[in-house]
Design a protein around this motif. Structure first.
Motif, short mmCIF file in Angstrom:
data_model
loop_
_atom_site.label_atom_id
_atom_site.label_comp_id
_atom_site.label_asym_id
_atom_site.label_seq_id
_atom_site.Cartn_x
_atom_site.Cartn_y
_atom_site.Cartn_z
N SER A 192 0.83 -1.21 0.00
CA SER A 192 0.00 0.00 0.00
C SER A 192 0.86 1.25 0.00
CB SER A 192 -0.89 0.04 1.24
OG SER A 192 -1.77 -1.05 1.25
N ARG A 193 1.89 1.24 0.85
CA ARG A 193 2.75 2.42 0.99
C ARG A 193 3.47 2.70 -0.33
NH1 ARG A 193 4.63 1.17 5.80
NH2 ARG A 193 6.19 -0.15 4.85
N GLN A 231 1.11 4.07 -2.98
CA GLN A 231 0.72 5.45 -2.74
C GLN A 231 1.86 6.42 -3.03
OE1 GLN A 231 -2.27 6.27 -2.42
NE2 GLN A 231 -3.02 4.22 -2.09
N GLU A 232 3.06 6.03 -2.57
CA GLU A 232 4.20 6.94 -2.71
C GLU A 232 4.58 7.21 -4.15
OE1 GLU A 232 7.45 5.33 -0.47
OE2 GLU A 232 6.53 5.85 1.43
N LYS A 234 -5.01 4.14 -13.23
CA LYS A 234 -4.63 4.13 -11.81
C LYS A 234 -5.56 3.26 -10.98
CE LYS A 234 -2.50 8.65 -11.85
NZ LYS A 234 -2.55 10.04 -11.38
N GLN A 266 -4.49 0.04 -8.83
CA GLN A 266 -4.86 -0.02 -7.41
C GLN A 266 -5.59 -1.33 -7.11
OE1 GLN A 266 -5.16 2.78 -4.54
NE2 GLN A 266 -5.06 0.68 -3.76
#
Lengths: 240, 240
Positions: A232-233, A236-237, B217, B221
């Motif tokens: 997840s990190r 997102q980054e 995106k 995700q």
């Protein structure tokens, strides 16, 4: 660098070409834990250290990828525990065993077992089963870095405590082991040696407490969670 | 089987030994999506199919691992689109390009580009930049299976729509591509050809709608989420 070491191992004949694929799989899992020793891996290293210090007859297994990646580090670990290293291969050939033993001796190993196995681990094919008395065969605790599930299970079935180093917390090796360090061997082995040094002055009762408090399933669960959090990190980054 | 094909490719000289490591990394990610074409990958395949059908000049890139893993499947895809395949290598050597072109011709390819590149993609090292007019160089849509991030970015910077096939949804290739199919190439390429066949009778307006509604995106995700869900599921299922 790890990749080059394994490629070098293949070229020199002590790592099998399957070892390159294993290296790729490892890279993927290492990437998933952000190429760092996680909190759960540190717990596992601590428990493994206590277990090795409490052991009457610990043994250290070395295969082609281990020899390619951390020869000096395995020698230092063996020195710290005052025990030999034992060569043990999935794709055994006498030539490869000798090459790896020579490599370990060149890295400073005082005693290397595995060239003249004199016993077999029950439940494995003959070539896979070969082991040495005074080494893995009659050890009470065995460290198996980068080992497959069959061998891990067979050693556990013999009543041994098995410490695995495996980047995949879902692997059969990870699940069947007594303790599994979910970390890159390149980071985990020096860390293990250092931890053994730190804990070596503790009374046995404290070491026993560390081993008793270690919860294998909980630590593996935490390793899975660390991968999920990291996915997840990273997602997102990096994504604008 | 995929592993054997890549090992065979290395032996015959059309796949580099780095390709074995790439195969291992791919195996790990494929394992993380339970070795199935996920819902998000199916969406990406649909968008990619529409994009290729709408394209005036589509191009299909083939490297050593692609040639080792899906030669017939890439030929079938090229046939469906009535376009040539183009050999493009990270570690280019004229010998490897020729071996791969020969392999594709043996698999039934009518036309293979890449042996006589006549243009360069801006922003890449010379050997990496080589491309062919009438192929990748002046294409409006390019399919790049198993490609690295630099090349993906350079093609996007030329104004092309880039369709990647990459098992890592966090890779730079996945992120920079216009569409990324997060799936094993062995499953994705036949699926793409089949989808193109199915969609080929649709009016252009319907195809345009598919492309417009595709959210890159969001799909990436979703791919990350699928990996996370699968990690939890596998962990729960396997651990007694």
């Amino acid at each position: 660098m790890a990749r080059e070491r394994v490629a070098e191992g293949v070229k020199k004949g002590y790592t099998s070409s399957q070892g390159l694929i294993a290296q790729g799989r490892g890279e993927c899992f290492d990437y998933l834990i952000a190429e760092k020793t996680t909190a759960s891996a540190k717990e596992a290293i601590k428990a493994a250290s206590a277990m090795l210090l409490l052991s009457k007859r610990p043994a250290l297994s070395v295969n082609g990828n281990v020899a390619a990646l951390v020869p000096e580090e395995m020698v230092a670990l063996a020195e710290e525990l005052c025990i030999p290293l034992e060569v043990n291969l999935f794709h055994r050939s006498e030539e490869r065993v000798k090459k790896i033993a020579d490599l370990l001796r060149a890295a400073g190993a005082k005693k290397v077992l595995g060239e003249r196995p004199d016993a077999t681990v029950p439940g494995l094919d003959h070539a896979r089963a070969l082991a040495t008395r005074g080494g893995i065969y009659d050890a009470d605790v065995v460290l198996i870095p980068l080992e497959d599930g069959d061998r891990c299970e067979a050693l556990v079935a013999m009543g041994k405590k098995v410490i695995a180093i495996d980047l995949n917390p879902l692997s059969r090796t990870a699940k069947k082991a007594t303790v599994c360090i979910v970390d890159n061997i390149v980071r985990a082995v020096p860390c293990l040696t250092e931890q053994i040094r730190l804990l070596s002055s503790l009374p046995r009762s404290d070491l026993q407490k560390i081993v008793e408090e270690y919860d294998h399933k909980k630590i593996l669960q935490q390793a899975v969670q660390e991968i999920q959090d990291n996915l997840s990190r990273q997602f997102q980054e990096d994504l604008e």
